[in-house]
Write an enzyme that holds these catalytic residues in place. Structure first.
Site, PDB file in Angstrom:
ATOM      1  N   LYS A  13      14.716  -3.400  10.316  1.00  0.00           N
ATOM      2  CA  LYS A  13      13.815  -2.360  10.845  1.00  0.00           C
ATOM      3  C   LYS A  13      14.611  -1.134  11.287  1.00  0.00           C
ATOM      4  O   LYS A  13      14.270  -0.006  10.956  1.00  0.00           O
ATOM      5  CB  LYS A  13      13.020  -2.882  12.061  1.00  0.00           C
ATOM      6  CG  LYS A  13      12.150  -4.079  11.785  1.00  0.00           C
ATOM      7  CD  LYS A  13      11.384  -4.503  13.036  1.00  0.00           C
ATOM      8  CE  LYS A  13      12.283  -4.956  14.175  1.00  0.00           C
ATOM      9  NZ  LYS A  13      13.048  -6.181  13.915  1.00  0.00           N
ATOM     10  N   ARG A  88       5.135  -5.210  19.708  1.00  0.00           N
ATOM     11  CA  ARG A  88       5.648  -6.544  19.397  1.00  0.00           C
ATOM     12  C   ARG A  88       4.665  -7.615  19.815  1.00  0.00           C
ATOM     13  O   ARG A  88       4.918  -8.796  19.623  1.00  0.00           O
ATOM     14  CB  ARG A  88       6.925  -6.737  20.199  1.00  0.00           C
ATOM     15  CG  ARG A  88       8.147  -6.880  19.347  1.00  0.00           C
ATOM     16  CD  ARG A  88       9.263  -7.212  20.306  1.00  0.00           C
ATOM     17  NE  ARG A  88      10.459  -7.594  19.646  1.00  0.00           N
ATOM     18  CZ  ARG A  88      11.374  -6.755  19.215  1.00  0.00           C
ATOM     19  NH1 ARG A  88      11.216  -5.470  19.333  1.00  0.00           N
ATOM     20  NH2 ARG A  88      12.464  -7.213  18.648  1.00  0.00           N
ATOM     21  N   ARG A 127      26.193  -8.939  11.880  1.00  0.00           N
ATOM     22  CA  ARG A 127      25.949  -7.568  12.358  1.00  0.00           C
ATOM     23  C   ARG A 127      26.985  -7.181  13.408  1.00  0.00           C
ATOM     24  O   ARG A 127      27.330  -7.954  14.281  1.00  0.00           O
ATOM     25  CB  ARG A 127      24.554  -7.457  12.970  1.00  0.00           C
ATOM     26  CG  ARG A 127      24.368  -6.094  13.643  1.00  0.00           C
ATOM     27  CD  ARG A 127      22.952  -5.769  13.957  1.00  0.00           C
ATOM     28  NE  ARG A 127      22.308  -6.771  14.770  1.00  0.00           N
ATOM     29  CZ  ARG A 127      21.013  -6.757  15.046  1.00  0.00           C
ATOM     30  NH1 ARG A 127      20.249  -5.812  14.540  1.00  0.00           N
ATOM     31  NH2 ARG A 127      20.485  -7.704  15.792  1.00  0.00           N
ATOM     32  N   ARG A 160      26.253  -8.102  19.229  1.00  0.00           N
ATOM     33  CA  ARG A 160      25.290  -7.983  20.317  1.00  0.00           C
ATOM     34  C   ARG A 160      25.142  -9.322  21.037  1.00  0.00           C
ATOM     35  O   ARG A 160      25.154 -10.356  20.396  1.00  0.00           O
ATOM     36  CB  ARG A 160      23.930  -7.564  19.745  1.00  0.00           C
ATOM     37  CG  ARG A 160      23.589  -6.116  20.018  1.00  0.00           C
ATOM     38  CD  ARG A 160      22.427  -5.642  19.192  1.00  0.00           C
ATOM     39  NE  ARG A 160      21.199  -6.423  19.372  1.00  0.00           N
ATOM     40  CZ  ARG A 160      20.056  -6.132  18.750  1.00  0.00           C
ATOM     41  NH1 ARG A 160      19.995  -5.090  17.924  1.00  0.00           N
ATOM     42  NH2 ARG A 160      18.989  -6.865  18.937  1.00  0.00           N
ATOM     43  N   ARG A 171      14.671 -15.932  19.185  1.00  0.00           N
ATOM     44  CA  ARG A 171      14.025 -14.662  18.819  1.00  0.00           C
ATOM     45  C   ARG A 171      13.103 -14.864  17.630  1.00  0.00           C
ATOM     46  O   ARG A 171      12.030 -14.271  17.561  1.00  0.00           O
ATOM     47  CB  ARG A 171      15.084 -13.599  18.502  1.00  0.00           C
ATOM     48  CG  ARG A 171      15.757 -13.069  19.762  1.00  0.00           C
ATOM     49  CD  ARG A 171      17.056 -12.380  19.464  1.00  0.00           C
ATOM     50  NE  ARG A 171      16.903 -11.141  18.727  1.00  0.00           N
ATOM     51  CZ  ARG A 171      17.908 -10.515  18.132  1.00  0.00           C
ATOM     52  NH1 ARG A 171      19.130 -11.018  18.175  1.00  0.00           N
ATOM     53  NH2 ARG A 171      17.694  -9.390  17.491  1.00  0.00           N
TER      54      ARG A 171
HETATM   55  P1  AP5 Z   1      18.959  -4.138  11.533  1.00  0.00           P
HETATM   56  O1  AP5 Z   1      18.527  -2.910  10.834  1.00  0.00           O
HETATM   57  O2  AP5 Z   1      19.838  -3.995  12.724  1.00  0.00           O
HETATM   58  O3  AP5 Z   1      17.684  -5.072  11.840  1.00  0.00           O
HETATM   59  P2  AP5 Z   1      16.548  -4.979  12.909  1.00  0.00           P
HETATM   60  O4  AP5 Z   1      15.300  -5.426  12.227  1.00  0.00           O
HETATM   61  O5  AP5 Z   1      16.537  -3.657  13.585  1.00  0.00           O
HETATM   62  O6  AP5 Z   1      17.034  -6.128  13.877  1.00  0.00           O
HETATM   63  P3  AP5 Z   1      17.117  -6.196  15.455  1.00  0.00           P
HETATM   64  O7  AP5 Z   1      17.965  -7.382  15.797  1.00  0.00           O
HETATM   65  O8  AP5 Z   1      17.501  -4.889  16.040  1.00  0.00           O
HETATM   66  O9  AP5 Z   1      15.645  -6.530  15.769  1.00  0.00           O
HETATM   67  P4  AP5 Z   1      15.074  -7.124  16.985  1.00  0.00           P
HETATM   68  O10 AP5 Z   1      13.671  -6.882  16.646  1.00  0.00           O
HETATM   69  O11 AP5 Z   1      15.384  -8.521  17.314  1.00  0.00           O
HETATM   70  O12 AP5 Z   1      15.815  -6.336  18.174  1.00  0.00           O
HETATM   71  P5  AP5 Z   1      15.407  -5.126  19.101  1.00  0.00           P
HETATM   72  O13 AP5 Z   1      16.585  -4.321  19.375  1.00  0.00           O
HETATM   73  O14 AP5 Z   1      14.182  -4.470  18.562  1.00  0.00           O
HETATM   74  O15 AP5 Z   1      19.665  -5.070  10.460  1.00  0.00           O
HETATM   75  C1  AP5 Z   1      20.228  -6.347  10.802  1.00  0.00           C
HETATM   76  C2  AP5 Z   1      21.573  -6.551  10.095  1.00  0.00           C
HETATM   77  O16 AP5 Z   1      21.366  -6.682   8.697  1.00  0.00           O
HETATM   78  C3  AP5 Z   1      22.545  -5.373  10.261  1.00  0.00           C
HETATM   79  O17 AP5 Z   1      23.846  -5.867  10.333  1.00  0.00           O
HETATM   80  C4  AP5 Z   1      22.340  -4.555   8.989  1.00  0.00           C
HETATM   81  O18 AP5 Z   1      23.485  -3.810   8.688  1.00  0.00           O
HETATM   82  C5  AP5 Z   1      22.030  -5.625   7.958  1.00  0.00           C
HETATM   83  N1  AP5 Z   1      21.083  -5.171   6.948  1.00  0.00           N
HETATM   84  C6  AP5 Z   1      20.024  -4.331   7.090  1.00  0.00           C
HETATM   85  N2  AP5 Z   1      19.353  -4.182   5.932  1.00  0.00           N
HETATM   86  C7  AP5 Z   1      19.995  -4.958   5.028  1.00  0.00           C
HETATM   87  C8  AP5 Z   1      19.765  -5.265   3.648  1.00  0.00           C
HETATM   88  N3  AP5 Z   1      18.735  -4.720   2.982  1.00  0.00           N
HETATM   89  N4  AP5 Z   1      20.613  -6.124   3.047  1.00  0.00           N
HETATM   90  C9  AP5 Z   1      21.653  -6.683   3.729  1.00  0.00           C
HETATM   91  N5  AP5 Z   1      21.918  -6.436   5.019  1.00  0.00           N
HETATM   92  C10 AP5 Z   1      21.103  -5.603   5.682  1.00  0.00           C
HETATM   93  O19 AP5 Z   1      14.986  -5.902  20.415  1.00  0.00           O
HETATM   94  C11 AP5 Z   1      15.938  -6.621  21.181  1.00  0.00           C
HETATM   95  C12 AP5 Z   1      15.246  -7.277  22.362  1.00  0.00           C
HETATM   96  O20 AP5 Z   1      14.675  -6.263  23.215  1.00  0.00           O
HETATM   97  C13 AP5 Z   1      14.074  -8.204  22.026  1.00  0.00           C
HETATM   98  O21 AP5 Z   1      14.491  -9.505  21.696  1.00  0.00           O
HETATM   99  C14 AP5 Z   1      13.267  -8.129  23.329  1.00  0.00           C
HETATM  100  O22 AP5 Z   1      13.829  -8.937  24.311  1.00  0.00           O
HETATM  101  C15 AP5 Z   1      13.445  -6.678  23.756  1.00  0.00           C
HETATM  102  N6  AP5 Z   1      12.367  -5.808  23.241  1.00  0.00           N
HETATM  103  C16 AP5 Z   1      12.504  -4.747  22.384  1.00  0.00           C
HETATM  104  N7  AP5 Z   1      11.319  -4.196  22.111  1.00  0.00           N
HETATM  105  C17 AP5 Z   1      10.396  -4.911  22.813  1.00  0.00           C
HETATM  106  C18 AP5 Z   1       8.974  -4.835  22.926  1.00  0.00           C
HETATM  107  N8  AP5 Z   1       8.266  -3.915  22.262  1.00  0.00           N
HETATM  108  N9  AP5 Z   1       8.355  -5.735  23.733  1.00  0.00           N
HETATM  109  C19 AP5 Z   1       9.048  -6.651  24.409  1.00  0.00           C
HETATM  110  N10 AP5 Z   1      10.389  -6.790  24.335  1.00  0.00           N
HETATM  111  C20 AP5 Z   1      11.051  -5.929  23.547  1.00  0.00           C
HETATM  112 MG    MG Z   2      17.004  -3.003  15.564  1.00  0.00          MG
END
Ligand code: AP5
Ligand code: MG
Length: 213
Positions: A13, A88, A127, A160, A171
Site C-alpha cells: 500500500k 481499517r 523490508r 520495523r 497483524r
Molecule cells: P509496503 O509498501 O511497505 O507495504 P504496506 O502495505 O504499506 O505495509 P505496512 O506494513 O506499512 O502496512 P500495515 O498496514 O501493516 O502498516 P501501517 O504502517 O499502515 O511494502 C512491504 C514490503 O514489500 C516493502 O519492503 C516493499 O519494498 C516490498 N514490496 C512492495 N511492493 C512489492 C512488490 N510488488 N513486489 C515485491 N516487493 C514489494 O500500520 C502500522 C500499525 O499502525 C498498525 O498495525 C496499527 O497498529 C496502526 N495503525 C495504522 N493505521 C491505523 C488505523 N487506521 N486504525 C488503527 N490502527 C492503525
Molecule cells: Mg505502509
C-alpha cells in the site's frame, strides 16, 4: 481525487501510495507513518499508539479518526489525497464517509492491493525502513544501493518493530477480522478496484494507473 489504499499489511500500500501521490500531485497520508513519527518524537499520542502497534493490534478508532480528520482538513488536501492504512475498520470508514458527505464529497477509488498471506511474511521480514525520511526498501526486491543505508537521505535502515514474525502473524489476523470487510463495504459503493499485488511493483503501478484516470 480521493483514493483509499486497501490491502493486508505488507501488500505494498505504502509503496504504491507514494507513486500515486507523486503522479497526481496529491498528499500521501499514512496513519501508520503519522503514528511512527509521533513515537519517534516521544509524544503522548506516540506512546499510546505504540502499546497497540508493537502487539500488531489496531490503535483505537477514537484516536485514529481524530488524527485523520484533522489531517485531511489541511489546505494541501483541497484537491484530494491518497489514504494509506485508513480506514481499517468499518466504523472508521463510516466516520470518513459522514465527514465527506457534509462537504458534498466522496471517495473516488478504493484500490485493493491483493497479496495472499503466504507472500506477506516473506516481504515483511525483508523490508527495511528509513526512520529519518520514511522510505522503504526490501533486501531482495528493492535493495538500497548501499546495504543498510537509505538511498534518499543517507539514514540508517532498520527492521520495523512490528515486522518481527510473531507480530506479523497478529497483524494478518487483525487484518482478516477487522479490515478485510472494507473490501465488501467499498464494493457495495461501487468504487472498489482490485489489482494483483504479487507482481513486480512497477507492474502493480501500471495496473493502478490504468484504473485511475
Ligand atoms: P509496503 O509498501 O511497505 O507495504 P504496506 O502495505 O504499506 O505495509 P505496512 O506494513 O506499512 O502496512 P500495515 O498496514 O501493516 O502498516 P501501517 O504502517 O499502515 O511494502 C512491504 C514490503 O514489500 C516493502 O519492503 C516493499 O519494498 C516490498 N514490496 C512492495 N511492493 C512489492 C512488490 N510488488 N513486489 C515485491 N516487493 C514489494 O500500520 C502500522 C500499525 O499502525 C498498525 O498495525 C496499527 O497498529 C496502526 N495503525 C495504522 N493505521 C491505523 C488505523 N487506521 N486504525 C488503527 N490502527 C492503525
Ligand atoms: Mg505502509
Amino acid at each position: 481525487m480521493k483514493i483509499i489504499m486497501l490491502g493486508a499489511p505488507g501488500a505494498g500500500k505504502g509503496t504504491q501510495a507514494k507513486m500515486i501521490a507523486e503522479k497526481f500531485g496529491v498528499p500521501h497520508i499514512s496513519t501508520g507513518d503519522i503514528f511512527r513519527a509521533n513515537i519517534k518524537e516521544g509524544t503522548e499520542l506516540g506512546m499510546e499508539a505504540k502499546k497497540y502497534m508493537d502487539q500488531g493490534l489496531l490503535v483505537p478508532d477514537e484516536l485514529t479518526v481524530k488524527i485523520l480528520l484533522d489531517r485531511v482538513a489541511r489546505e494541501d488536501c483541497a484537491d484530494g489525497y491518497v489514504l494509506d492504512g485508513f480506514p481499517r475498520t468499518i466504523p472508521q470508514a463510516e466516520v470518513l464517509d459522514a465527514a465527506l458527505e457534509k462537504l458534498n464529497e466522496k471517495i473516488d477509488y478504493a484500490v485493493n492491493v491483493d497479496v495472499p498471506d503466504e507472500n506477506i511474511v516473506k516481504r515483511m521480514s525483508g523490508r527495511r525502513a528509513c526512520p529519518k525520511c520514511g522510505a522503504t526498501f526490501h533486501v531482495e526486491h528493492i535493495p538500497p544501493k548501499q546495504e543498510g543505508i537509505c538511498d534518499s537521505c543517507g539514514g540508517e535502515l532498520v527492521l520495523r518493530d512490528d515486522d518481527r514474525q510473531e507480530t506479523v502473524q497478529n497483524r494478518l489476523k487483525v487484518y482478516h477480522d477487522q479490515t478485510q470487510p472494507l473490501i465488501d463495504y467499498y464494493g457495495k459503493k461501487g468504487v472498489l478496484k482490485s489489482v494483483d499485488g504479487t507482481v513486480e511493483m512497477q507492474k502493480v503501478f501500471q495496473a493502478i494507473s490504468d484504473i485511475i484516470k
